[in-house]
Structure formats: C-alpha cells, structure tokens
Design an enzyme around this catalytic site. Structure first.
Site, PDB file in Angstrom:
ATOM      1  N   GLU A 163      38.377 -31.956   3.601  1.00  0.00           N
ATOM      2  CA  GLU A 163      36.988 -32.296   3.227  1.00  0.00           C
ATOM      3  C   GLU A 163      36.872 -33.213   2.005  1.00  0.00           C
ATOM      4  O   GLU A 163      36.113 -32.923   1.076  1.00  0.00           O
ATOM      5  CB  GLU A 163      36.179 -31.021   3.010  1.00  0.00           C
ATOM      6  CG  GLU A 163      36.186 -30.109   4.221  1.00  0.00           C
ATOM      7  CD  GLU A 163      35.366 -28.841   4.042  1.00  0.00           C
ATOM      8  OE1 GLU A 163      34.847 -28.596   2.936  1.00  0.00           O
ATOM      9  OE2 GLU A 163      35.247 -28.080   5.029  1.00  0.00           O
ATOM     10  N   ASP A 206      38.545 -32.525   8.368  1.00  0.00           N
ATOM     11  CA  ASP A 206      37.166 -32.578   7.844  1.00  0.00           C
ATOM     12  C   ASP A 206      36.163 -32.089   8.889  1.00  0.00           C
ATOM     13  O   ASP A 206      36.509 -31.940  10.059  1.00  0.00           O
ATOM     14  CB  ASP A 206      36.812 -33.997   7.387  1.00  0.00           C
ATOM     15  CG  ASP A 206      35.881 -34.000   6.178  1.00  0.00           C
ATOM     16  OD1 ASP A 206      35.045 -33.082   6.034  1.00  0.00           O
ATOM     17  OD2 ASP A 206      35.997 -34.935   5.347  1.00  0.00           O
ATOM     18  N   GLU A 269      39.156 -25.978  13.848  1.00  0.00           N
ATOM     19  CA  GLU A 269      38.368 -24.807  13.405  1.00  0.00           C
ATOM     20  C   GLU A 269      37.184 -24.564  14.345  1.00  0.00           C
ATOM     21  O   GLU A 269      36.065 -24.303  13.907  1.00  0.00           O
ATOM     22  CB  GLU A 269      37.834 -25.041  11.987  1.00  0.00           C
ATOM     23  CG  GLU A 269      38.898 -25.404  10.975  1.00  0.00           C
ATOM     24  CD  GLU A 269      38.383 -25.509   9.541  1.00  0.00           C
ATOM     25  OE1 GLU A 269      37.252 -25.094   9.270  1.00  0.00           O
ATOM     26  OE2 GLU A 269      39.143 -26.010   8.693  1.00  0.00           O
TER      27      GLU A 269
HETATM   28  C1  XIL Z   1      36.108 -20.329   5.358  1.00  0.00           C
HETATM   29  C2  XIL Z   1      36.585 -18.927   5.674  1.00  0.00           C
HETATM   30  O1  XIL Z   1      36.511 -18.684   7.047  1.00  0.00           O
HETATM   31  C3  XIL Z   1      35.729 -17.948   4.935  1.00  0.00           C
HETATM   32  O2  XIL Z   1      36.201 -16.629   5.137  1.00  0.00           O
HETATM   33  C4  XIL Z   1      35.724 -18.283   3.443  1.00  0.00           C
HETATM   34  O3  XIL Z   1      34.812 -17.447   2.784  1.00  0.00           O
HETATM   35  C5  XIL Z   1      35.332 -19.723   3.211  1.00  0.00           C
HETATM   36  O4  XIL Z   1      36.155 -20.571   3.978  1.00  0.00           O
HETATM   37  N1  XIL Z   1      35.995 -25.245   6.623  1.00  0.00           N
HETATM   38  C6  XIL Z   1      37.266 -24.928   6.266  1.00  0.00           C
HETATM   39  C7  XIL Z   1      37.670 -23.509   6.163  1.00  0.00           C
HETATM   40  O5  XIL Z   1      38.112 -25.824   6.150  1.00  0.00           O
HETATM   41  O6  XIL Z   1      38.661 -23.300   5.192  1.00  0.00           O
HETATM   42  C8  XIL Z   1      36.488 -22.606   5.903  1.00  0.00           C
HETATM   43  O7  XIL Z   1      36.936 -21.259   5.983  1.00  0.00           O
HETATM   44  C9  XIL Z   1      35.397 -22.889   6.893  1.00  0.00           C
HETATM   45  C10 XIL Z   1      34.921 -24.306   6.771  1.00  0.00           C
END
Ligand code: XIL
Length: 371
Positions: A163, A206, A269
């Site tokens: 990010e 990202d 993700e």
């Molecule tokens: C999130 C986790 O799932 C949560 O448990 C934590 O509180 C915050 O981070 N993008 C990302 C991840 O790259 O690392 C994030 O994960 C979600 C958004």
C-alpha cells in the site's frame, strides 16, 4: 407376538429422532462433499488463505476445512513488523515459526505478508526514526536482511511493500517511510529482500488497483521504472477486497494490463462485500443488515466470475495463485475493521460452505481455453 401399542409421546419422540437424524445426515453429506472436493484439488494454481495461526491450530473444525481446501497460507497479521518487532531488539519469531511449521507439515506454500507497511510500522520505529533518517535507513536494511534471511528458502514469496500509493488517485502515499526517503524506500526494500533470498518471489501489493485505473497506472509506472533500473520485482499483488458493485469488466481490464508486465499476478486478499467501506478505512456504510438467498446467489456468481477471469486473463505461467483473506464470515476482518455487518467470504458464521464456495469451485472447474 403381541406388539405394544405406541403411545403418542413415543411416536412424537421417534419422529423427532428421525428428523434430527436426516438433518445430521444431510449436514454431514454436505460437509463431506466440500471436504472431498476441496478447492485446491481442482485448481491448476495455488489456493491460499490468510489466517490467524493461533486461531487455526486451536480449532479442529477450522483446521479440517483449511487442510481440505488450501495449499498456500498467509498470516493475516502475525508476520507484520508490529508483530515481529514490537519493541527495539525484541524479535518475536514464535508465530511466524508456528505458521512455518504448520505449512511444512501440511505441505502448503508459506507466503510472507508483509515487510514494509505504514500501518504496521511500530511506534518505537517511528519515534526513533523521526529525527534520524540515517538510523532508519540502516534499520530497514537490517530488518529485511535478518527477517528474509531467517526464512530463506522457507517463505516462497513476500509482499515486500504494501500500500505505498494513496487510497485513490495515484500519488505515492505520504507515509512515515516516504517522508523520510521519498519513493526510494520502495526500491531499496526490494533490493534488500532479494539480497537476503534471491529465490523468493517479490511482490508489490495494494488495494483498489482492480477498480481505480489511475492508481493501477501509477503502480504499473513504478513497475516499469523498477524493471529499467534492475530493481528485483517479480509480482503484483491485487488485494482484491471488492464489492458486489465492482464491475467485472473493470477488473478484467486491470488484470489484463497488469499481466502485460509479464510479472506474477497474485490475487492476494480476496473477499467480496455487499455493503461499502470507506477507502480511507474510516468505517463502512451498512446498506444491508441481513443476507437473502438472492444475495448469496449473486455473490456466488461474483466469486465464480472472479476466478474465471483470473484463469482466462492471466497467462498460466504468471498465475501465482488466489488467496482469500480468511475463509469464514465468522473470522473475516471486515466486521471489526469497518464496524459493519457483512458476509464477505466463502464459509458462513457456522463454518458451512456458502453458495460463494460453490461459485469459487465452479470457477475453478469450468472448462476454459488455456493461456
Ligand atoms: C488486516 C487484518 O486482517 C486485521 O486483522 C488487522 O486488524 C488489520 O489488517 N490489507 C492488508 C492486510 O494488506 O494486511 C489487512 O489485514 C487488510 C487490508
């Protein structure tokens, strides 16, 4: 032989028992089927999930589903800087070692998430680095060398920087790291990771790049610069936290553009929500407070299309895999993080497969021309 006449209460008991029996039979058939098929078994590329390792190993039901469906694993937060180095010189490898042990034992790929992310930079680093860029530069180098070096040959790939662009618009994000070094910290992080493990596959990761073309173009511009300068970048991670109203055509266009770089493409993700979250991560707008059968079916279709697009658009040799961000609605980060209800994943609150699960499965199984 004289049969005793059954009394009504007895008959009622028998009926109840039969109903319960057939219900549990259905339930176990249903579960058995999803266990037997398993997403990973019908896929040509790795299927991963992010997960909290302690939750996983302490929940037999969750673990059974994880083992039957996935052959790649990512830590939701256990491998971020905040968890690895919460205080100066106090490396905390326990959870990363546990997830590595689990991955090895069950023959799963371990994916490293992440090395540098503004949201997981510990406070002590920000405080110490605030007035001392020289120290900060050295710190970043040593941290990456030590961490990637420790898991050399064990962690298959890394989200090196996460990010680094603003939520929207395509400017570099003005993070603590950027404010100290400008954009150079990104290239340096990749160099250090490559020095520590030349075989690890290194990703830039990202969100919203599947829907915000300006942001995607900025990322692709950086990738081109890296290639010209010989910065070792091997892949682009699309977080793919999408919504039901994110148009498939835009996603397809973005995947195509990114795949044209020749780099590995990871859907890193994946989850699909009905409500909307604020991109600045300031909560969500809860338009739906319950889920209907139609909504479940529509989500199944969206999962199927996403998987199919990945298979059709991304050339086989660039398919690093699809990773979902937790696989049950019970455990998904969305509710807590955005403070709203939603149903983003492929298993429901009771760990039963949703239509979304079968949509995902179908997306993997449908015959399609090979790239
Ligand atoms: C999130 C986790 O799932 C949560 O448990 C934590 O509180 C915050 O981070 N993008 C990302 C991840 O790259 O690392 C994030 O994960 C979600 C958004």
């Amino acid at each position: 032989m004289i049969h005793k006449k059954q009394s009504y209460p007895q008959i009622a008991k028998i009926l109840v028992a039969l109903v319960v029996l057939s219900f549990t039979a259905c339930k176990s058939v249903n579960q058995k089927n999803t266990m037997e098929v398993g997403l990973k078994n019908v896929s040509e590329f790795p299927i991963g999930t992010a997960i909290n390792i302690n939750k996983l190993i302490n929940d037999q039901e969750l673990m059974a589903l994880q083992l039957s469906n996935f052959n790649s694993i990512t830590a939701t937060s256990d491998m971020k800087m905040q968890s690895i180095l919460p205080a100066e010189n106090q490396f905390n490898w326990k959870k990363a070692d546990t997830i590595l042990y689990y991955a090895k034992k069950h023959n799963q790929r371990l994916f490293g998430h992440n090395l540098i992310w503004h949201s997981s930079t510990p406070k002590w680093v920000e405080e110490k680095g605030a007035n001392d860029s020289a120290w900060l530069g050295e710190f970043m180098k040593e941290y990456i060398h030590k961490y990637v070096g420790r898991y050399k040959g064990k962690v298959a790939g890394w989200d090196v920087v996460n990010e680094a662009f603003e939520s929207a618009g395509g400017e570099y994000r003005k993070t603590f790291w950027y404010n100290n070094f400008g954009k150079d910290y990104i290239a340096n992080a990749f160099r250090y990771a490559h020095e520590a493990d030349p075989d690890a596959v290194l990703f830039y990761n990202d969100f919203n790049i599947e829907r915000d073309t300006t942001k995607l173009n900025a990322v692709l511009k950086m990738v081109e610069e890296f290639k010209k300068e010989g910065v070792p970048i091997h892949g682009i991670g699309f977080q793919m936290h999408i919504r039901m109203d994110t148009p498939d055509e835009v996603i397809a266009y973005s995947l195509e553009k990114a795949a044209a770089t020749g780099l590995q493409i990871h859907l890193s993700e994946v989850d699909i929500i009905f409500n909307s979250h604020n991109d600045e991560r300031l909560g969500g707008i809860e338009n739906f407070s319950s889920i209907t059968t139609e909504m479940k079916q529509a989500q199944a279709e969206k999962y199927k299309n996403l998987v199919l697009m990945y298979r059709k658009i991304v050339p086989k040799k660039q398919q690093y895999g699809i990773t979902v961000w937790d696989f049950t609605d019970r455990d998904s980060w969305i509710k807590g993080f955005f403070n709203m209800k939603d149903w983003p994943t492929i298993y429901d609150d009771d760990l039963k497969p949703k239509p979304a699960y079968y949509g995902f499965l179908e997306g993997l199984k449908v015959k399609t021309e090979k790239k």
